[in-house]
Design a protein around this motif. Sequence first.
Motif, mmCIF file in Angstrom:
data_model
loop_
_atom_site.group_PDB
_atom_site.id
_atom_site.type_symbol
_atom_site.label_atom_id
_atom_site.label_comp_id
_atom_site.label_asym_id
_atom_site.label_seq_id
_atom_site.Cartn_x
_atom_site.Cartn_y
_atom_site.Cartn_z
ATOM 1 N N THR A 96 -25.816 -40.443 18.592
ATOM 2 C CA THR A 96 -26.142 -40.194 17.237
ATOM 3 C C THR A 96 -26.160 -38.527 17.160
ATOM 4 O OG1 THR A 96 -27.769 -41.830 17.324
ATOM 5 C CG2 THR A 96 -27.993 -40.207 15.640
ATOM 6 N N ASP A 97 -26.456 -37.739 18.105
ATOM 7 C CA ASP A 97 -26.209 -36.201 17.984
ATOM 8 C C ASP A 97 -24.743 -36.015 17.711
ATOM 9 O OD1 ASP A 97 -29.088 -36.204 18.607
ATOM 10 O OD2 ASP A 97 -28.362 -36.336 20.866
ATOM 11 N N ALA A 99 -22.162 -37.785 16.574
ATOM 12 C CA ALA A 99 -21.635 -37.984 15.210
ATOM 13 C C ALA A 99 -22.168 -37.081 14.272
ATOM 14 C CB ALA A 99 -22.187 -39.473 14.842
ATOM 15 N N ILE A 100 -23.581 -36.683 14.300
ATOM 16 C CA ILE A 100 -23.992 -35.948 13.249
ATOM 17 C C ILE A 100 -23.377 -34.543 13.393
ATOM 18 C CG2 ILE A 100 -26.059 -34.725 12.499
ATOM 19 C CD1 ILE A 100 -28.017 -37.336 13.034
ATOM 20 N N ALA A 134 -29.832 -33.086 8.014
ATOM 21 C CA ALA A 134 -29.383 -32.591 9.290
ATOM 22 C C ALA A 134 -30.346 -31.971 10.262
ATOM 23 C CB ALA A 134 -27.987 -32.148 9.481
ATOM 24 N N TYR A 137 -33.353 -33.898 10.790
ATOM 25 C CA TYR A 137 -33.317 -34.653 12.155
ATOM 26 C C TYR A 137 -33.122 -33.796 13.542
ATOM 27 C CZ TYR A 137 -30.234 -37.198 15.648
ATOM 28 O OH TYR A 137 -29.801 -37.591 16.675
ATOM 29 N N TYR A 388 -20.393 -40.792 9.236
ATOM 30 C CA TYR A 388 -21.696 -41.151 8.524
ATOM 31 C C TYR A 388 -22.118 -42.423 9.138
ATOM 32 C CZ TYR A 388 -25.553 -42.053 5.119
ATOM 33 O OH TYR A 388 -26.485 -42.285 4.537
ATOM 34 N N SER A 391 -23.462 -42.062 12.637
ATOM 35 C CA SER A 391 -24.606 -41.592 12.703
ATOM 36 C C SER A 391 -25.872 -42.562 12.240
ATOM 37 C CB SER A 391 -24.695 -40.532 11.736
ATOM 38 O OG SER A 391 -23.486 -39.625 12.042
ATOM 39 N N TRP A 445 -34.946 -39.873 8.460
ATOM 40 C CA TRP A 445 -33.933 -39.183 9.527
ATOM 41 C C TRP A 445 -34.945 -38.415 10.447
ATOM 42 C CZ3 TRP A 445 -29.555 -40.292 10.678
ATOM 43 C CH2 TRP A 445 -28.535 -40.752 9.773
#
Length: 474
Positions: A96-97, A99-100, A134, A137, A388, A391, A445
């Motif tokens: 996830t990190d 991808a973001i 973001a 997050y 997206y 993520s 998020w």
Amino acid sequence: MALVFMVIFAAAIGIGFLWAAQEMVFKGRWAYFIFFLAAYLPFYITSLSVIHLASRSPDLVTVFQVIKEVTLLIALLTFLFYQKNLKDYPLRLQITDWAILAFLSLTFLYLLLPLGGASFVNKALYFKSILMPAVVYFLGRNTVFAELELKRIFRIIFVIAIAAFGVNLVESFVLNAHLQQFTGYALYNLVINDIEPSGNFGLTWTFETQAVTMRLGSFFSDPLEMASSVLMGFASGLIWYLTTKKSHHWFYLLVMACSLGSLIFSASRAAFGAFFIMIFFLALVFGLYRLIAAGFLALMSFVVYVLFFASTEFFYFVVDTITFQNTSSIGHVIEWVLALDSMFANPLGIGLATSGNFGSVTDDLRVGGENQFLIYGVQFGWLGMLLYFISLFSGMTLSLRVFYFSNDIYSARLAFVGAATKVGLLLPLFTANVEIYTYVSWVSWWMIGYSVNQYGILKKVKNETIQGVSIVSV
């Protein structure tokens, strides 16, 4: 009267902000930003409308507009300040990190590229709207709360859910009007956002059904934001109901009932569909297959009712919705087709601030705008939409793993709500620009970030245990 409410709103926001700021700056509790934002964001547009109605000062409105960004900036700076050895900061990045970070890098590149017809200012404002979730997050990704602090965030969510339904009842049975008709909402939109009043209630078309009946939004910006937000309240009430003693069940049943009541008052078909998707998801997570069967029977009963017992108007309303012949449904389809046509013609995107309903997107440049995935696809191409997507789904997956394997019941509850809320928002993501609903977007998020952090801790402990066993065996 407007002046009185302005003073109340301004005082409440000011006190909340100052409390959060002093906790962050002087006590190093930078993660406390989430308490202020979770309590403030549901009232964001209502408070700005009232402040503008009473003061008629765009400058004063701007001060309260930027408070949420200032809060995040303070949180980020105090996080960096209180890290004694930044060079020793552990970088254990999950999918996830990555991808973001990749999505942010791509959007920043599109900010710099001379692509699209939007001005640099409008591009920068749109990039900010992507950057803020973001940052939330990231801060959640580095937060570790004690039991009392996790209880506090849930209490805020519970209070918001109950209060929203309470306002809905007042709107429906006392005022027989939208709250926004008294808060200066239309004037705020006209002066600040340059949006003309529309619809039969002098607000926007979002506040009414095709049959010209009221769709209520409580103190949220509109019915669609409320409908998306109460999904988080329902998920929170449900997980506490399932994981607490029976003596406390009544309160969590109340939270769920209020959330469902607000969902009904919103009259949002996408949110109703999302609610049943979330129920199906919950049934799978807990293995409640009887609930799935009951849901299927309820669906069949609804079909029988529509076919044989419903009024002609309701029958055609349902049929038109399913076949996308309803005016609203047709509007969604048209927007999707325009967006997909743009994506096939421009697979790398057409630039920042060219799609969606965010304020910096001008009407003459807007392409599509009623599907969160396609909104990003239009601007950043297929790659942006894919990042997206990754993520979102990786965040839900890791949160579910935390729910299943964490021994900390409060972290498990939070991970469950984060995953369930994102699942519940999947259908609204196909019909709206959901990421501009700051309350449900930012808080969920933050929950995903917190859960990914917990997943990293669980993974580290598991690896150390495996290595320890290997050493002993050797």
